[in-house]
Design a protein around this motif. Structure first.
Motif, PDB file in Angstrom:
ATOM      1  N   HIS A 167      42.175  30.096  33.115  1.00 50.48           N
ATOM      2  CA  HIS A 167      41.603  29.269  30.726  1.00 50.48           C
ATOM      3  C   HIS A 167      41.094  30.912  30.185  1.00 50.48           C
ATOM      4  O   HIS A 167      41.835  30.676  29.311  1.00 50.48           O
ATOM      5  CB  HIS A 167      40.418  28.362  31.486  1.00 50.48           C
ATOM      6  N   ASP A 168      40.449  31.620  30.859  1.00 51.11           N
ATOM      7  CA  ASP A 168      40.477  32.188  30.624  1.00 51.11           C
ATOM      8  C   ASP A 168      41.279  33.498  29.711  1.00 51.11           C
ATOM      9  O   ASP A 168      41.134  34.338  28.631  1.00 51.11           O
ATOM     10  CB  ASP A 168      39.344  33.581  31.359  1.00 51.11           C
ATOM     11  N   TYR A 169      42.373  33.798  31.037  1.00 55.62           N
ATOM     12  CA  TYR A 169      42.989  34.255  30.359  1.00 55.62           C
ATOM     13  C   TYR A 169      44.527  34.072  29.105  1.00 55.62           C
ATOM     14  O   TYR A 169      44.793  34.242  28.573  1.00 55.62           O
ATOM     15  CB  TYR A 169      44.261  34.141  31.472  1.00 55.62           C
ATOM     16  N   LEU A 170      44.285  32.613  29.415  1.00 54.64           N
ATOM     17  CA  LEU A 170      44.627  31.556  28.135  1.00 54.64           C
ATOM     18  C   LEU A 170      44.635  31.678  26.774  1.00 54.64           C
ATOM     19  O   LEU A 170      44.525  31.760  25.869  1.00 54.64           O
ATOM     20  CB  LEU A 170      45.528  30.302  28.677  1.00 54.64           C
ATOM     21  N   TYR A 171      42.597  31.350  27.096  1.00 55.77           N
ATOM     22  CA  TYR A 171      41.435  32.244  25.614  1.00 55.77           C
ATOM     23  C   TYR A 171      41.902  33.507  25.225  1.00 55.77           C
ATOM     24  O   TYR A 171      42.008  33.519  23.879  1.00 55.77           O
ATOM     25  CB  TYR A 171      40.863  31.252  25.950  1.00 55.77           C
TER      26      TYR A 171
END
Length: 199
Positions: free
Chosen positions: A90-94
């Motif tokens: 999720h961090d990467y997608l954000y």
């Protein structure tokens, strides 16, 4: 005898589940000095459900795992719960913003389901990003637009000072001219974020 070898390989694969989906694996990471931020030291590959779609969190990506406020730690939530593997994705997608924010949040739910996160924790984490994610999403967009990196190149993966913290190291990287690679926009895996059902 030639036919028995492939059959043996198939039987071994079935018994060891070598064709099982790549649920979010435990990331290989190295901590910065204050252990608030971590560098992935190898690619982290999440294969979504039974599809062939993979989200690859690249080697060198900097994460803080789950951004859970300390006030909620007493409820059993912390940055490093069972959902923390999904949180790295999720961090990467954000950061990359290759999918919409809503898709990114739902891909987090899929990754949590595949990480066997409890329904209660899944609900709390999802509500947290759903209600509070707009500010970090916008902040990431501004930082990326200003040229701040969050993917550290190979030759910078091991800071000379083990006590250095990410904000300080990042400023040094900016001065060195380090930039993130280009992100592939609208990858096909984003469509799986239109639902919270694992395909």
């Amino acid at each position: 005898m030639k036919l028995q070898v492939p059959l043996l390989i198939v039987l071994i694969c079935i018994s060891t589940k070598c064709w099982a989906p790549l649920v979010p694996p435990s990331p290989a990471v190295r901590a910065f000095g204050d252990s608030k931020f971590w560098i992935t030291v190898e690619d982290m590959i999440y294969q979504i459900g039974s599809t062939n779609e993979r989200i690859v969190v690249p080697k060198g990506f900097v994460t803080d795992f789950a951004s859970i406020p300390q006030t909620l730690w007493s409820l059993g939530l912390s940055p490093h719960g069972r959902y923390s593997r999904a949180a790295v994705v999720h961090d990467y997608l954000y950061w990359s913003q290759v999918c919409t924010r809503d898709q990114s949040d739902k891909l987090l739910v899929l990754a949590m389901k595949e990480s066997n996160v409890s329904d209660f924790d899944e609900f709390l984490v999802y509500q947290g990003v759903n209600l509070g994610g707009a500010k970090p999403w916008y902040a990431n967009s501004v930082e990326r637009g200003a040229g701040f990196p969050r993917i550290i190149p190979e030759n910078y993966l091991r800071p000379a000072d083990p006590n250095i913290e990410w904000p300080t190291y990042r400023e040094m990287l900016v001065k060195q001219g380090v930039k993130d690679p280009q992100f592939l926009q609208n990858p096909t895996y984003c469509t799986y974020g239109n639902t919270t059902s694992v395909p």
